[in-house]
Write a protein that holds these residues in place. Structure first.
Motif, mmCIF file in Angstrom:
data_model
loop_
_atom_site.group_PDB
_atom_site.id
_atom_site.type_symbol
_atom_site.label_atom_id
_atom_site.label_comp_id
_atom_site.label_asym_id
_atom_site.label_seq_id
_atom_site.Cartn_x
_atom_site.Cartn_y
_atom_site.Cartn_z
ATOM 1 N N TYR A 1 0.843 -1.170 0.000
ATOM 2 C CA TYR A 1 0.000 0.000 0.000
ATOM 3 C C TYR A 1 0.882 1.223 0.000
ATOM 4 C CZ TYR A 1 -1.604 3.296 3.634
ATOM 5 O OH TYR A 1 -1.832 4.367 4.418
ATOM 6 N N GLN B 1 3.909 -11.739 -15.401
ATOM 7 C CA GLN B 1 3.090 -10.790 -14.633
ATOM 8 C C GLN B 1 3.042 -9.428 -15.316
ATOM 9 O OE1 GLN B 1 4.900 -10.852 -10.747
ATOM 10 N NE2 GLN B 1 3.616 -12.549 -10.054
ATOM 11 N N LYS C 1 -0.695 -8.612 -15.782
ATOM 12 C CA LYS C 1 -1.225 -7.609 -14.858
ATOM 13 C C LYS C 1 -1.107 -6.175 -15.363
ATOM 14 C CE LYS C 1 -0.533 -10.334 -10.672
ATOM 15 N NZ LYS C 1 0.009 -10.341 -9.315
ATOM 16 N N LEU D 1 11.711 -4.319 -10.458
ATOM 17 C CA LEU D 1 10.850 -5.371 -9.925
ATOM 18 C C LEU D 1 11.694 -6.442 -9.260
ATOM 19 C CD1 LEU D 1 8.799 -5.598 -13.178
ATOM 20 C CD2 LEU D 1 7.896 -4.805 -11.014
ATOM 21 N N CYS D 2 11.198 -6.976 -8.162
ATOM 22 C CA CYS D 2 11.881 -8.036 -7.435
ATOM 23 C C CYS D 2 11.582 -9.368 -8.110
ATOM 24 C CB CYS D 2 11.407 -8.058 -5.981
ATOM 25 S SG CYS D 2 12.029 -9.449 -5.033
ATOM 26 N N GLY E 1 9.199 -11.195 -5.466
ATOM 27 C CA GLY E 1 7.885 -10.594 -5.216
ATOM 28 C C GLY E 1 7.106 -10.261 -6.474
ATOM 29 N N GLN F 1 3.637 -6.065 -7.692
ATOM 30 C CA GLN F 1 2.877 -5.912 -6.454
ATOM 31 C C GLN F 1 1.892 -4.753 -6.593
ATOM 32 O OE1 GLN F 1 5.903 -5.532 -3.428
ATOM 33 N NE2 GLN F 1 6.662 -7.594 -3.781
ATOM 34 N N SER F 2 1.093 -4.529 -5.580
ATOM 35 C CA SER F 2 0.050 -3.498 -5.671
ATOM 36 C C SER F 2 0.637 -2.117 -5.952
ATOM 37 C CB SER F 2 -0.798 -3.470 -4.400
ATOM 38 O OG SER F 2 -0.005 -3.156 -3.281
ATOM 39 N N GLN F 3 1.768 -1.779 -5.331
ATOM 40 C CA GLN F 3 2.357 -0.459 -5.585
ATOM 41 C C GLN F 3 2.898 -0.366 -7.006
ATOM 42 O OE1 GLN F 3 3.390 -2.617 -3.237
ATOM 43 N NE2 GLN F 3 5.574 -2.475 -2.853
ATOM 44 N N THR F 4 3.293 -1.514 -7.588
ATOM 45 C CA THR F 4 3.730 -1.540 -8.985
ATOM 46 C C THR F 4 2.566 -1.148 -9.889
ATOM 47 O OG1 THR F 4 5.137 -3.441 -8.409
ATOM 48 C CG2 THR F 4 4.888 -2.926 -10.741
#
Length: 106
Positions: free
Chosen positions: A1, A68, A72, A24-25, A28, A31-34
Motif C-alpha cells: 500500500y 506478470q 497484470k 521489480l523483485c 515478489g 505488487q500493488s504499488q507496482t
C-alpha cells in the motif's frame, strides 16, 4: 500500500520525466504499488524499461515476473538479458543483444 504523500510525489516527478526504470523483485514480482506507479506512468505517457533484480534470492523467478508484466500490466515485455542460474547458483547473465555470457566475479 502506498502512502498518499508518496503517490503525489511520484505524480509530480512523472510529469517531468523523459523515461523511467521500473524495478521489480524477482521473488515478489508485480505488487500493488507496482500497479499504482504503472497507472501513473501510463497517465503521463512515460516510457519505461523494466529491471528485474534479486535473482540470487531464494524463490527467484524472473520468467514469472515477465508473465506478470504481460498479465497484470498489459506490457509486452521482452527480455534483453536472461540469468545464468538462479538463487544460490546465479552466476551471471546472457546478453541476448550481443549474444554473450557475462559472469560475475568476486
Amino acid at each position: 500500500y502506498l502512502h498518499v504523500d508518496f503517490t503525489i510525489e511520484v505524480e509530480r516527478a512523472l510529469r517531468v520525466l523523459d523515461g523511467a526504470v521500473l524495478v521489480l523483485c524477482s521473488v515478489g514480482g508485480v505488487q500493488s504499488q507496482t500497479l499504482t506507479v504503472d497507472r501513473q506512468m501510463k497517465r503521463y505517457n512515460v516510457p519505461r524499461i523494466a529491471f528485474i533484480n534479486k535473482c540470487d534470492r531464494s524463490g527467484a523467478n524472473p520468467m514469472k515476473v515477465l508473465d506478470q508484466l504481460e498479465d497484470k500490466l498489459h506490457i509486452n515485455a521482452v527480455p534483453i538479458q536472461i540469468p545464468i542460474g538462479l538463487e544460490d547458483s546465479h552466476e551471471g547473465v546472457v546478453d541476448l543483444i550481443s549474444q554473450e555470457a557475462v559472469y560475475f566475479k568476486g
